[in-house]
Design an enzyme around this catalytic site. Structure first.
Site, short mmCIF file in Angstrom:
data_model
loop_
_atom_site.label_atom_id
_atom_site.label_comp_id
_atom_site.label_asym_id
_atom_site.label_seq_id
_atom_site.Cartn_x
_atom_site.Cartn_y
_atom_site.Cartn_z
N ARG A 36 0.82 -1.22 0.00
CA ARG A 36 0.00 0.00 0.00
C ARG A 36 0.86 1.27 0.00
O ARG A 36 0.46 2.28 -0.57
CB ARG A 36 -0.96 0.00 1.20
CG ARG A 36 -2.17 -0.89 0.94
CD ARG A 36 -3.14 -0.87 2.10
NE ARG A 36 -4.39 -1.53 1.73
CZ ARG A 36 -5.38 -1.77 2.58
NH1 ARG A 36 -5.27 -1.42 3.86
NH2 ARG A 36 -6.48 -2.36 2.17
N LYS A 197 -18.05 -18.53 3.19
CA LYS A 197 -19.48 -18.41 3.44
C LYS A 197 -20.28 -17.75 2.32
O LYS A 197 -19.89 -16.71 1.80
CB LYS A 197 -19.70 -17.60 4.71
CG LYS A 197 -19.26 -18.33 5.96
CD LYS A 197 -19.57 -17.50 7.17
CE LYS A 197 -19.34 -18.30 8.45
NZ LYS A 197 -19.60 -17.48 9.62
N GLY A 354 -9.38 -9.08 0.57
CA GLY A 354 -8.95 -9.98 1.66
C GLY A 354 -7.91 -11.01 1.30
O GLY A 354 -6.82 -10.69 0.85
N GLY A 377 -12.34 -4.60 1.72
CA GLY A 377 -13.77 -4.33 1.78
C GLY A 377 -14.28 -3.46 0.64
O GLY A 377 -15.38 -3.69 0.11
C1 3PG Z 1 -8.61 -1.73 4.89
O1 3PG Z 1 -7.60 -2.05 5.50
O2 3PG Z 1 -9.35 -2.54 4.31
C2 3PG Z 1 -8.92 -0.27 4.78
O3 3PG Z 1 -7.85 0.48 5.23
C3 3PG Z 1 -10.19 0.08 5.49
O4 3PG Z 1 -10.06 -0.17 6.87
P1 3PG Z 1 -11.36 -0.33 7.77
O5 3PG Z 1 -11.99 -1.64 7.39
O6 3PG Z 1 -10.87 -0.32 9.19
O7 3PG Z 1 -12.27 0.83 7.46
MG MG Z 2 -10.95 -3.89 6.37
#
Ligand code: 3PG
Ligand code: MG
Length: 396
Positions: A36, A197, A354, A377
């Site tokens: 990142r 899931k 993920g 996410g």
């Molecule tokens: C992540 O690591 O997916 C992003 O930085 C968002 O983080 P968060 O899920 O804590 O908002």
């Molecule tokens: Mg996250």
């Protein structure tokens, strides 16, 4: 695309509030994966190159409005400075006196990193007063944090309404890769969706069957689909209460002309452990006391064949229990097939979310994919067809 980029902004001599996502993994006080950080460098360099002063806004962990020392961005600063090769200064707070003084003292050619925005509860409530305190620090706002764009937070959303705003280079790259994969893709499009899931990926599956031509379902969630078809799955991980939903998704897919590809053979074991005794069987032959931990070679061949006749691939989630060998075999083989086709110029391949990046790295396939998203996410929500607040605000 309806948003401005750095090329559209007057940056010379301006303080550019730049939202980045440097929410990186840490072990023993050191950054263990700099992906990142590496991916935001073009934006910072372009701002510096245009005579602007980058002032970085970022969150780190989830401190929930408290000054949690282990979530200080001080921890990330040295890795950022090393990657960038120019001095990165630090301010103890992202608003108020410390921030204002550090901004005023920032010389041209250097970068300022502000302390974790989530040390203030007002960040996550998208508070307009807090956003105004952020906006007061600069003249231009640049959002380069696609991976945090699913959050309507002050530093990703409210602040963008208060300053001339644009997308950074990483944001641009993420958005154009996603557009190429699902927005206006070359067809046929295949989606690979894995993971444990069905219940966490319902919106995702619902959106995909309407948009893609083929949908490969793997991992634990495939077991729920097999159970829905009346296949005996022994002691396999599955959500038996979701079989009705799985049937509905299959019916929707059929109506939409999307072909669902499920395992035709399986690798089973009696225990969930690395190197556990295992056997490969036809999909309908899972013993009562065994569990399915991976897809078999015939399934991999079917996936590879599907990819060969596809022009676009979007991938989220492993096909089996990829964390433990040998149950990573199907994920590795399918990932390598996708990598090979991409190398040959036959396939546009985009992956994210993920575990996916870890699985593709483990397969040695990530470097050959057309694009690997930095987002978890946000990638999923985007695949679900949701509007990301941090993107939408740039368009207005
Ligand atoms: C992540 O690591 O997916 C992003 O930085 C968002 O983080 P968060 O899920 O804590 O908002
Ligand atoms: Mg996250």
């Amino acid at each position: 695309m309806g948003w401005k980029t750095l090329d559209d902004m007057e940056l010379d001599g301006k303080t550019v509030l730049t939202r980045v996502d440097i929410n990186v993994p840490i072990e023993d006080g050191k950054v263990t994966d700099t992906t990142r950080i590496d991916r935001i460098l073009p934006t910072i360099r372009d701002i510096l190159g245009a005579g602007g002063k980058p002032v970085l806004l970022a969150h780190f962990g989830r401190p929930k409005g408290a000054r949690v020392p282990e979530m200080s961005l001080q921890i990330v600063r040295p890795a950022l400075e090393a990657a960038l090769g120019v001095p990165v200064r630090f301010a103890e707070d992202c608003i108020g006196g410390p921030a204002k003084e550090a901004v005023a003292a920032l010389p041209a050619g250097e970068v300022l990193l502000l302390e974790n925005t989530r040390y203030h509860a007002a960040e996550t409530t998208n508070d307009p007063v807090f956003a105004a305190s952020l906006a007061a620090l600069g003249q231009v706002y640049c959002n380069d944090a696609f991976s945090a764009a699913h959050r309507a937070h002050a530093s990703t959303e409210a602040v963008a309404k208060l300053l001339p705003s644009c997308a950074g280079r990483l944001m641009q790259a993420e958005l154009s890769a996603l557009e190429a994969a699902l927005g206006d893709p070359a067809r046929p499009v295949t989606a690979v969706v894995g993971g444990a899931k069905v219940s966490t990926k319902l919106d995702l599956l619902g959106n995909l069957v309407a948009k893609v031509d083929r949908l490969v379902i793997g991992g634990g969630m495939a077991n729920t689909f097999l159970a829905a078809q009346g296949v005996a799955i022994g002691k396999s991980l599955a959500e038996h209460e979701m079989t009705g939903t799985a049937s509905e998704i299959m019916a929707e897919a059929e109506a939409a002309g999307c072909r669902i590809i499920l395992p035709v053979d399986i690798v089973v074991a009696r225990e969930f452990a690395a190197g556990a005794a295992h056997e490969t069987l036809p999909v309908d032959a899972c013993p009562e006391d065994a569990m399915i931990l991976d897809a078999g070679p015939d399934t991999v061949a079917a996936v590879a064949e599907t990819l060969q006749s596809s022009k676009t691939l979007i991938w989220n989630g492993p096909l089996g229990a990829f964390e433990i060998a040998p149950f990573d075999a199907a994920t590795n083989a399918a990932a390598q097939a996708a990598a090979g086709l991409t190398r040959d110029g036959a396939l546009t391949s985009v992956a994210g979310g993920g575990d996916t990046v870890a699985a593709l790295n483990q397969a040695g396939a990530a470097d050959d994919f057309t694009y690997i998203s930095t987002a978890g996410g946000a990638f999923l929500e985007w695949m679900e067809g949701k509007t990301l607040p941090g993107v939408a605000v740039l368009e207005s």
